[in-house]
Design a protein around this motif. Structure first.
Motif, short mmCIF file in Angstrom:
data_model
loop_
_atom_site.label_atom_id
_atom_site.label_comp_id
_atom_site.label_asym_id
_atom_site.label_seq_id
_atom_site.Cartn_x
_atom_site.Cartn_y
_atom_site.Cartn_z
N LEU A 191 0.86 -1.18 0.00
CA LEU A 191 0.00 0.00 0.00
C LEU A 191 0.90 1.24 0.00
CD1 LEU A 191 -2.98 1.04 0.25
CD2 LEU A 191 -2.52 1.24 2.72
N THR A 192 0.70 2.11 -0.98
CA THR A 192 1.53 3.31 -1.12
C THR A 192 0.65 4.55 -1.13
OG1 THR A 192 3.13 2.06 -2.44
CG2 THR A 192 3.30 4.46 -2.50
N ALA A 193 0.98 5.49 -0.24
CA ALA A 193 0.27 6.77 -0.20
C ALA A 193 1.16 7.85 -0.80
CB ALA A 193 -0.10 7.12 1.24
N ASP A 194 0.60 9.03 -0.93
CA ASP A 194 1.40 10.14 -1.42
C ASP A 194 2.46 10.50 -0.37
OD1 ASP A 194 0.10 12.63 0.25
OD2 ASP A 194 -1.42 11.14 -0.32
N GLU A 195 3.52 11.19 -0.82
CA GLU A 195 4.65 11.49 0.06
C GLU A 195 4.27 12.42 1.21
OE1 GLU A 195 7.62 10.33 0.18
OE2 GLU A 195 7.77 9.19 -1.69
#
Length: 792
Positions: A191-195
């Motif tokens: 799962l990758t979110a914005d920085e």
């Protein structure tokens, strides 16, 4: 594809933990002595009571979703922390009794509770639970270890007589992702979110006032938080795409982007864009259902990218002059489309290994074994790498440190220094790529650039080597010169090879019949040159590279650019005391040398030499335009030129180069019987002499016949000492074109050994008429000169 998204609030009953008086059991029925502890047991109310009772199998590791809400149960062995005063006690759930039990000190206390229990997690008013970027799940079951709960307010009670009731608060939101479609086994999720919105951290910090947030600190440049979460499954429990349930505890936030990658056991990856979800709030569950699989593709293995550089060849750390040459970024991008699950670098370097730098475990560690932080070296580590799809391996600072270790590590800095970068992704793909940097084993450790000799020191040779040979040549030359090296300290790999001047000289005869020697700058060793080499050990090529002598810049002709307007040669009287450039300017001929401009010059000015007829009334004589490294004075009708100036040589030149443009006419003056007849083509002349004189050589010229006339091409010693070498150029007619041209005056040596050491060492002379001392030449000649410099 059918997507269903629901937001479900946690019911209050789920977070109520109660204890009643008849549920208390004393382990010491006779009453505790001071400091003894009693065992208490407390039970949790059924979270499903009165709403939609949860099946008995549902526990806190398996969230049950009911009508508009979700509940969870405690599971056998679940642990929470009961905080009384400043003491934290671990309470353990027993599914048989459906009670938590722990030992506490009796008496009235202020109580808090928080879950899950983590040893040594309480400090002051806060507790911290792991909230990292790698999480595990048992099959499709919720893992409460990442689900921080805390009391909303403290309770003051004596558990021996008072009912102890807590209301717990969930500090995070929960994203539940469900998919039913396909049959492939699931290996991992990413799962990758914005920085701008981290979703994980080294810890989630809860405060006894009921608030909490992720640890957002930055230590030594390394953030505790991350914008990724990787999820793996306990061995043997991984679900398939036919029925996948995944739970992610997330900080409350409005996420700009969210992306979920599903990594299968057969090496494929499918991505789902979760962008556009509402703001996540603590205590709520966000349920996303998909009824079909995303498009899957084969996972690309990890790979490295170094823009503009070849990773298959060694990269020189220092140049042939011993200066740091790695002046471009050694910043390598590491890409892992399935997320980086491991990243370590095995270092094969005699120098760094001597400092116990053998492996850089950038994935797990934050500093070198010698205590230097990776961040101080510009290296990403831990959260900057873990499970990211791309990171930067930047050794721009580390690599140039290697030659700086020479004082402490000696010859260990020489040779190849290899960084074997190993990347493993969440799918289990592994890529190892060596990156090699080199401090050349061969360096010019000593040189005499006048004698054109030197010594090559050779390092890091196998102690068992029997022969070492160095082939070298001037860069760009075709012929190699072979040197046989001798051992200096073979056991420690040190050898040397001597460069001699044996092949430097060739012998000729000049037009006057004098023996001259011509240097070949492709042999021996010369200033301003770089040399290529091949290093052969026991007949096999070990290394190629470059070297150059120290202090390789050569020597400068003082004010050879003719830029300064205050040069004595441009004035009327200052040439009498000049330390280098002078001219014959005088009160009768003021412009024999002046500062001017001409197309093709270097810089903003050049020297203009202009002939004239000087004198009074009908008594006028040729005065050639001139410039020389000499002094001049004219106390009467006779001028005195004293040739020769002091100069320091650090290297032997092979030529003098300069720019010029000349307009040379027919002879119209011959006062003292010069060699050129009226009407013949006049000649300008430029010459250079390397001399070793005790005193200057004087030439007089004027209304009387000249004295002291000399020519370096016809004499080795005009009386003041040796002429070591000379170069000469006669210019007849006009220079073609309208721009200055560059020329070189090759130096012919009479003496190939002596280095000038006496008071006067250099002469440069330029005259619009070669025989101007005889007042023989053309009175309208003009010559421009500029940019005097040695050639080596």
């Amino acid at each position: 594809m059918k997507d269903t998204f629901r937001t479900l609030s946690v019911i209050a009953a789920m977070t109520t933990v109660a204890a009643c008086s008849n549920g208390i059991e004393e382990q010491n029925p006779n009453g505790p002595a001071t400091g003894d502890k009693i065992r208490i047991e407390f039970t949790a109310k059924n979270p499903g009571t009165g709403i939609n009772p949860t099946p008995a199998a549902e526990t806190r590791t398996s969230i049950h979703i009911g009508d508009g809400s979700f509940v969870s149960r405690w599971d056998d062995g679940n642990e929470m922390t009961l905080l009384y005063g400043s003491t934290a006690a671990k309470a353990t759930y027993n599914s048989a009794t459906k009670k938590f039990a722990t030992d506490i000190t009796p008496g009235t206390q202020v109580f808090h509770a928080f879950s899950p229990h983590v040893e040594n997690s309480y400090d002051g008013s806060v507790f911290t639970i792991p909230f990292g970027n790698l999480r595990t799940q048992n099959g499709n079951n919720f893992n409460h270890r990442y689900d921080p709960l805390i009391t909303t307010e403290p309770r003051t009670a004596d558990p021996a007589s008072d009912e102890l009731v807590f209301t717990l608060k969930r500090l995070t939101s929960i994203l539940k992702f469900e998919i039913s479609g396909g049959s492939d086994p699931v290996k991992a999720l990413l799962l990758t979110a914005d920085e701008n919105h981290p979703v994980s951290s080294s810890g989630f910090i809860g405060v006894t006032d009921g608030t909490g947030s992720i640890d957002a600190t930055v230590l030594n440049g390394i953030p505790a938080s991350s914008n990724v979460i990787a999820m793996t499954f306990d061995e043997g429990t991984a679900p398939t795409m036919a029925d996948l349930h995944a739970y992610f505890n997330l900080p409350e936030a409005q996420y700009e982007t969210l992306k979920l990658d599903i990594i299968t056991g057969n090496g494929q990856i499918g991505s789902i864009d979760l962008s556009g979800l509402p703001a996540f709030k603590a205590g709520e569950l966000y349920r996303l259902k998909k009824t079909s699989s995303p498009a899957f593709v084969q996972i690309e293995k990890p790979y490295l990218d170094w823009p503009g550089q070849d990773m298959d060849i060694p990269h020189e750390i220092i140049d042939e002059n011993g200066d740091i040459v790695l002046d471009y970024p050694a910043a390598i991008t590491i890409n892992a489309p399935a997320g980086i699950a491991q990243l370590y670098v095995d270092v094969v370097s005699p120098a760094l290994n001597a400092l116990r730098i053998e492996r850089l475990d950038l994935f797990n560690e934050t500093q070198l074994p010698i205590g230097i932080n990776y961040s101080d070296l510009g290296l990403n580590c831990t959260t900057q790498i873990q499970y990211k799809k791309s990171t930067l391996f930047d050794i721009t600072r580390l690599v140039p440190m290697i030659p700086l270790l020479k004082d402490g590590l000696g010859s260990l800095i020489y040779g190849d220094h290899t960084f074997n970068v190993t990347v493993v992704d969440l799918a289990g793909n592994t890529e190892t790529r060596p990156l090699t940097f080199r401090c050349s084993r061969v360096e010019c450790s000593a040189s005499d650039l006048w004698a054109n000799t030197g010594t090559l020191s050779i390092y890091a040779i196998d102690p068992q080597a029997q022969s070492v040979v160095v082939k070298y040549r001037a860069e760009g030359a075709s012929a190699w010169h072979e040197l046989t090296a001798e051992a200096v300290d073979a056991a420690n790999g040190t050898w040397k090879a001597d460069i001699t001047a044996d092949n430097v000289w060739s012998q000729e005869t000049n037009p006057s019949g004098l023996t001259i020697y011509i240097p070949d700058s492709n042999a021996g060793i010369f200033a301003q040159k770089s040399y290529e080499y091949e290093l052969l050990v026991d007949g096999s090529l070990l290394e190629t590279g470059k070297f150059a002598p120290e202090n390789n810049g050569g020597d400068i002709i003082p004010n050879g650019d003719m830029e300064s307007s205050s040069l004595p040669c441009y004035t009327e009287n200052d040439s009498a005391t000049t330390s280098f450039w002078g001219s014959g300017n005088n009160s009768f001929a003021k412009t024999l040398c002046s500062r001017s401009t001409f197309k093709g010059m270097g810089g903003s000015s050049c020297a203009k030499l202009e002939a004239t007829l000087a004198g009074v009334l009908i008594w006028k004589y040729l005065a050639a335009g001139n410039l020389f490294s000499a002094t001049f004075e004219k106390p009467s009708t006779t001028g005195f030129v004293r040739f020769g100036q002091n100069y320091t040589y650090t290297a032997r030149p092979t030529a003098l180069k300069l720019k010029y443009h000349a307009q040379i006419g027919k002879v119209d003056q011959n006062t003292h019987g010069g060699p050129l007849k009226t009407g013949e083509q006049d000649k300008a002349r430029i010459f250079v002499c390397i001399i070793d004189w005790d005193q200057q050589h004087e030439v007089t010229s004027g209304t009387n016949a000249p004295t002291g006339i000399w020519d370096p091409e016809t004499t080795i010693d005009p009386g003041e000492g040796k002429i070591i070498g000379y170069g000469s150029l006669f210019i007849e007619g006009n220079t073609e074109g309208d721009s200055m041209i560059e020329t070189e005056l090759k130096i012919n040596y009479y003496d190939k050994v002596t280095k000038p050491s006496k008071a006067y060492k250099l002469i440069i002379s330029c005259a619009t008429s070669a025989y101007g001392d005889y007042m023989n030449g053309c009175s309208s000649n003009v010559m421009y000169v500029d940019d005097f410099a040695w050639v080596y």
